[in-house]
Design an enzyme around this catalytic site. Structure first.
Site, PDB file in Angstrom:
ATOM      1  N   TYR A  43      37.081 -30.518  41.602  1.00 32.57           N
ATOM      2  CA  TYR A  43      36.049 -31.505  41.277  1.00 32.57           C
ATOM      3  C   TYR A  43      35.611 -31.337  39.829  1.00 32.57           C
ATOM      4  O   TYR A  43      35.304 -30.221  39.396  1.00 32.57           O
ATOM      5  CB  TYR A  43      34.855 -31.286  42.219  1.00 32.57           C
ATOM      6  CG  TYR A  43      33.644 -32.116  41.866  1.00 32.57           C
ATOM      7  CD1 TYR A  43      33.692 -33.508  41.948  1.00 32.57           C
ATOM      8  CD2 TYR A  43      32.459 -31.530  41.449  1.00 32.57           C
ATOM      9  CE1 TYR A  43      32.586 -34.281  41.621  1.00 32.57           C
ATOM     10  CE2 TYR A  43      31.348 -32.296  41.125  1.00 32.57           C
ATOM     11  CZ  TYR A  43      31.423 -33.672  41.204  1.00 32.57           C
ATOM     12  OH  TYR A  43      30.335 -34.439  40.870  1.00 32.57           O
ATOM     13  N   ASP A  97      22.196 -32.647  32.502  1.00 31.00           N
ATOM     14  CA  ASP A  97      22.850 -33.817  33.096  1.00 31.00           C
ATOM     15  C   ASP A  97      21.859 -34.976  33.163  1.00 31.00           C
ATOM     16  O   ASP A  97      21.276 -35.247  34.208  1.00 31.00           O
ATOM     17  CB  ASP A  97      23.318 -33.394  34.503  1.00 31.00           C
ATOM     18  CG  ASP A  97      24.080 -34.459  35.245  1.00 31.00           C
ATOM     19  OD1 ASP A  97      24.576 -35.399  34.595  1.00 31.00           O
ATOM     20  OD2 ASP A  97      24.172 -34.358  36.484  1.00 31.00           O
ATOM     21  N   ASP A 144      33.390 -36.900  38.668  1.00 29.12           N
ATOM     22  CA  ASP A 144      32.080 -37.534  38.568  1.00 29.12           C
ATOM     23  C   ASP A 144      32.209 -38.687  37.569  1.00 29.12           C
ATOM     24  O   ASP A 144      32.681 -38.482  36.442  1.00 29.12           O
ATOM     25  CB  ASP A 144      31.098 -36.471  38.058  1.00 29.12           C
ATOM     26  CG  ASP A 144      29.645 -36.867  38.147  1.00 29.12           C
ATOM     27  OD1 ASP A 144      29.354 -38.068  38.281  1.00 29.12           O
ATOM     28  OD2 ASP A 144      28.803 -35.963  38.066  1.00 29.12           O
ATOM     29  N   ASP A 177      29.391 -40.732  37.163  1.00 28.17           N
ATOM     30  CA  ASP A 177      27.977 -41.093  37.008  1.00 28.17           C
ATOM     31  C   ASP A 177      27.675 -42.469  37.610  1.00 28.17           C
ATOM     32  O   ASP A 177      28.045 -42.735  38.735  1.00 28.17           O
ATOM     33  CB  ASP A 177      27.592 -40.981  35.526  1.00 28.17           C
ATOM     34  CG  ASP A 177      27.739 -39.542  35.036  1.00 28.17           C
ATOM     35  OD1 ASP A 177      27.208 -38.644  35.708  1.00 28.17           O
ATOM     36  OD2 ASP A 177      28.409 -39.316  34.017  1.00 28.17           O
ATOM     37  N   HIS A 221      33.379 -40.646  41.849  1.00 26.44           N
ATOM     38  CA  HIS A 221      32.174 -41.157  42.529  1.00 26.44           C
ATOM     39  C   HIS A 221      31.294 -41.868  41.524  1.00 26.44           C
ATOM     40  O   HIS A 221      31.135 -41.434  40.393  1.00 26.44           O
ATOM     41  CB  HIS A 221      31.433 -40.085  43.332  1.00 26.44           C
ATOM     42  CG  HIS A 221      30.834 -38.936  42.598  1.00 26.44           C
ATOM     43  ND1 HIS A 221      29.690 -39.029  41.845  1.00 26.44           N
ATOM     44  CD2 HIS A 221      31.202 -37.638  42.540  1.00 26.44           C
ATOM     45  CE1 HIS A 221      29.371 -37.839  41.367  1.00 26.44           C
ATOM     46  NE2 HIS A 221      30.281 -36.968  41.749  1.00 26.44           N
ATOM     47  N   GLU A 223      27.389 -43.882  41.286  1.00 30.70           N
ATOM     48  CA  GLU A 223      26.096 -43.812  41.971  1.00 30.70           C
ATOM     49  C   GLU A 223      25.207 -44.990  41.587  1.00 30.70           C
ATOM     50  O   GLU A 223      25.451 -45.667  40.577  1.00 30.70           O
ATOM     51  CB  GLU A 223      25.406 -42.483  41.614  1.00 30.70           C
ATOM     52  CG  GLU A 223      24.851 -42.455  40.198  1.00 30.70           C
ATOM     53  CD  GLU A 223      24.996 -41.115  39.483  1.00 30.70           C
ATOM     54  OE1 GLU A 223      25.646 -40.205  40.010  1.00 30.70           O
ATOM     55  OE2 GLU A 223      24.471 -41.022  38.358  1.00 30.70           O
ATOM     56  N   CYS A 272      20.552 -35.957  36.889  1.00 32.85           N
ATOM     57  CA  CYS A 272      21.177 -35.109  37.908  1.00 32.85           C
ATOM     58  C   CYS A 272      20.519 -35.456  39.247  1.00 32.85           C
ATOM     59  O   CYS A 272      19.296 -35.647  39.308  1.00 32.85           O
ATOM     60  CB  CYS A 272      20.938 -33.646  37.560  1.00 32.85           C
ATOM     61  SG  CYS A 272      21.176 -32.529  38.938  1.00 32.85           S
ATOM     62  N   ARG A 305      28.128 -43.181  45.846  1.00 32.36           N
ATOM     63  CA  ARG A 305      26.994 -42.246  46.017  1.00 32.36           C
ATOM     64  C   ARG A 305      25.696 -43.027  45.981  1.00 32.36           C
ATOM     65  O   ARG A 305      25.522 -43.917  45.148  1.00 32.36           O
ATOM     66  CB  ARG A 305      27.059 -41.219  44.887  1.00 32.36           C
ATOM     67  CG  ARG A 305      25.759 -40.478  44.632  1.00 32.36           C
ATOM     68  CD  ARG A 305      25.955 -39.323  43.654  1.00 32.36           C
ATOM     69  NE  ARG A 305      24.751 -39.019  42.926  1.00 32.36           N
ATOM     70  CZ  ARG A 305      24.619 -38.037  42.035  1.00 32.36           C
ATOM     71  NH1 ARG A 305      25.659 -37.252  41.766  1.00 32.36           N
ATOM     72  NH2 ARG A 305      23.490 -37.842  41.398  1.00 32.36           N
ATOM     73  N   GLU A 323      23.231 -38.415  48.398  1.00 33.17           N
ATOM     74  CA  GLU A 323      22.883 -37.309  47.502  1.00 33.17           C
ATOM     75  C   GLU A 323      21.639 -36.557  47.965  1.00 33.17           C
ATOM     76  O   GLU A 323      20.697 -37.156  48.486  1.00 33.17           O
ATOM     77  CB  GLU A 323      22.677 -37.875  46.080  1.00 33.17           C
ATOM     78  CG  GLU A 323      22.161 -36.889  45.036  1.00 33.17           C
ATOM     79  CD  GLU A 323      23.092 -35.729  44.720  1.00 33.17           C
ATOM     80  OE1 GLU A 323      23.561 -35.071  45.663  1.00 33.17           O
ATOM     81  OE2 GLU A 323      23.337 -35.465  43.515  1.00 33.17           O
ATOM     82  N   ASN A 330      27.696 -32.215  49.026  1.00 30.51           N
ATOM     83  CA  ASN A 330      27.523 -31.678  47.671  1.00 30.51           C
ATOM     84  C   ASN A 330      26.825 -30.323  47.741  1.00 30.51           C
ATOM     85  O   ASN A 330      25.623 -30.258  47.956  1.00 30.51           O
ATOM     86  CB  ASN A 330      26.697 -32.673  46.844  1.00 30.51           C
ATOM     87  CG  ASN A 330      26.396 -32.176  45.439  1.00 30.51           C
ATOM     88  OD1 ASN A 330      26.958 -31.183  44.988  1.00 30.51           O
ATOM     89  ND2 ASN A 330      25.514 -32.875  44.756  1.00 30.51           N
TER      90      ASN A 330
HETATM   91  C1  LIG Z   1      27.322 -33.559  41.679  1.00 34.37           C
HETATM   92  C2  LIG Z   1      26.645 -33.602  40.365  1.00 34.37           C
HETATM   93  O1  LIG Z   1      26.441 -34.940  40.012  1.00 34.37           O
HETATM   94  C3  LIG Z   1      27.492 -32.990  39.260  1.00 34.37           C
HETATM   95  O2  LIG Z   1      27.314 -33.434  38.130  1.00 34.37           O
HETATM   96  O3  LIG Z   1      28.262 -32.086  39.508  1.00 34.37           O
HETATM   97  C4  LIG Z   1      25.309 -32.840  40.346  1.00 34.37           C
HETATM   98  C5  LIG Z   1      25.447 -31.434  40.822  1.00 34.37           C
HETATM   99  C6  LIG Z   1      24.300 -30.511  40.528  1.00 34.37           C
HETATM  100  O4  LIG Z   1      23.457 -30.792  39.693  1.00 34.37           O
HETATM  101  O5  LIG Z   1      24.287 -29.396  41.103  1.00 34.37           O
HETATM  102  C7  LIG Z   1      24.304 -33.643  41.156  1.00 34.37           C
HETATM  103  O6  LIG Z   1      23.706 -34.558  40.564  1.00 34.37           O
HETATM  104  O7  LIG Z   1      24.138 -33.383  42.348  1.00 34.37           O
END
Ligand SMILES: C[C@](O)(C(=O)O)[C@H](CC(=O)O)C(=O)O
Length: 294
Positions: A40, A55, A82, A84, A109, A111, A119, A154, A184, A205
């Site tokens: 991933y 993020d 990812d 986004d 994925h 979202e 994030c 997502r 999520e 996740n």
């Molecule tokens: C899945 C996720 O989008 C990621 O960027 O890996 C993050 C993971 C995390 O922050 O632990 C998420 O937004 O859940």
């Protein structure tokens, strides 16, 4: 076999597929070496590694695709990436799918957050209307040229509007053509209802926030999830290891006690494909004395 087809087969087979999170080809090599069936590309980790930033939607489409292409290039394990919020509206999503597909990615994925996204485990998230996300999913499914390219939808609705709202959105995204659903940041109490209500392949996740419980693979597949991502664990472990080395270096002013504890010079070059380089150099007539060697 194409990695997209491999991933489809893994999703169709009994049980769940584990996809450790990577941020670059070096980590991808490590995951491949340890025999995992998928990996991933984490957006949060990519943002940390490439920008040294959290993020919060700062990476652009082309930066993400560039990273994904480099990761996909070093192994034939399906890469789930990812993407986004797809980097805009339906037309942007079209391009997102085209570029990720060409980069050799097996699944993405997208979202339902506004731009700039957050994030999924942070506060401050905001959603686009469900109908706008449905349009993006339709654009995504139309854009793929490989029918096996996997589209994961997502929803970030759970933290904001509760389980029913999240599942309603997930059901709409399933009807719009998503192949896998990703609700999520669920807590322990949400895990059973997600699968009982959706009855569709879904993603777990294993984020580091701890909000979603750290269950075993067998427990997760018993709940009905098909894909498990472990976004940032390798990077966090590497950060801890690097801090240990730096502390020792400051205290001891030499690398001597660290050297026996890290991979050897040879192991390091083997990990990054030295054998393949040597074979290629031989095939293309590079004289022995000029070939790369340990
Ligand atoms: C899945 C996720 O989008 C990621 O960027 O890996 C993050 C993971 C995390 O922050 O632990 C998420 O937004 O859940």
């Amino acid at each position: 076999m194409r990695t997209t087809t491999k991933l489809r087969e893994l999703i169709a087979a009994p049980g769940a597929v584990m996809a450790p999170g990577v941020v670059d080809p070096l980590f991808a090599r490590i995951v491949a070496k340890h025999g995992f069936a998928a990996m991933y590309m984490t957006g949060a980790g990519t943002s940390a590694a490439r920008l040294g930033m959290p993020d919060v939607g700062l990476l652009t489409l082309t930066e993400m695709v560039d990273n994904a292409a480099r990761i996909a290039a070093v192994s034939d394990i399906p890469l789930i990436a990812d993407a986004d919020n797809g980097y805009g509206g339906p037309l942007n999503v079209r391009r997102t799918v085209q570029l990720y597909e060409r980069a050799g990615v097996a699944a993405i994925h997208i979202e339902d957050q506004v731009l700039p996204k957050r994030c999924g485990h942070l506060a401050g998230k905001q959603l686009i209307p469900a109908a706008d996300m449905v349009a993006k999913i339709k654009a995504a499914t139309d854009a793929r040229t490989d029918p096996d390219f996997v589209l994961i939808a997502r929803t970030d609705a759970l933290a904001l509007h509760g389980l029913d709202a999240a599942l309603e959105r997930a059901e709409m995204y399933r009807e719009a053509g998503a192949d896998v659903l990703f609700v999520e940041s669920p807590g322990a109490e949400h895990l059973k209802p997600i699968n009982e209500r959706l009855r569709f392949p879904s993603l777990y996740n294993m984020a580091t926030s701890g909000k979603t419980p750290f269950l075993k693979k067998s427990e997760i597949e018993a709940l009905g999830f098909k894909i498990i991502i472990y976004p940032n664990w390798l990077m966090l472990a590497a950060i801890k290891a690097a801090e240990g080395v730096l502390t020792t270096l400051r205290e001891e002013e030499t690398i001597a006690s660290i050297a026996p504890q890290v991979p050897s010079f040879q192991q390091f070059f083997d990990l990054v494909g030295m054998q393949e380089v040597r074979e290629l150099e031989e095939r293309y007539g590079v004289p022995e004395e000029a070939r790369a060697n340990y």
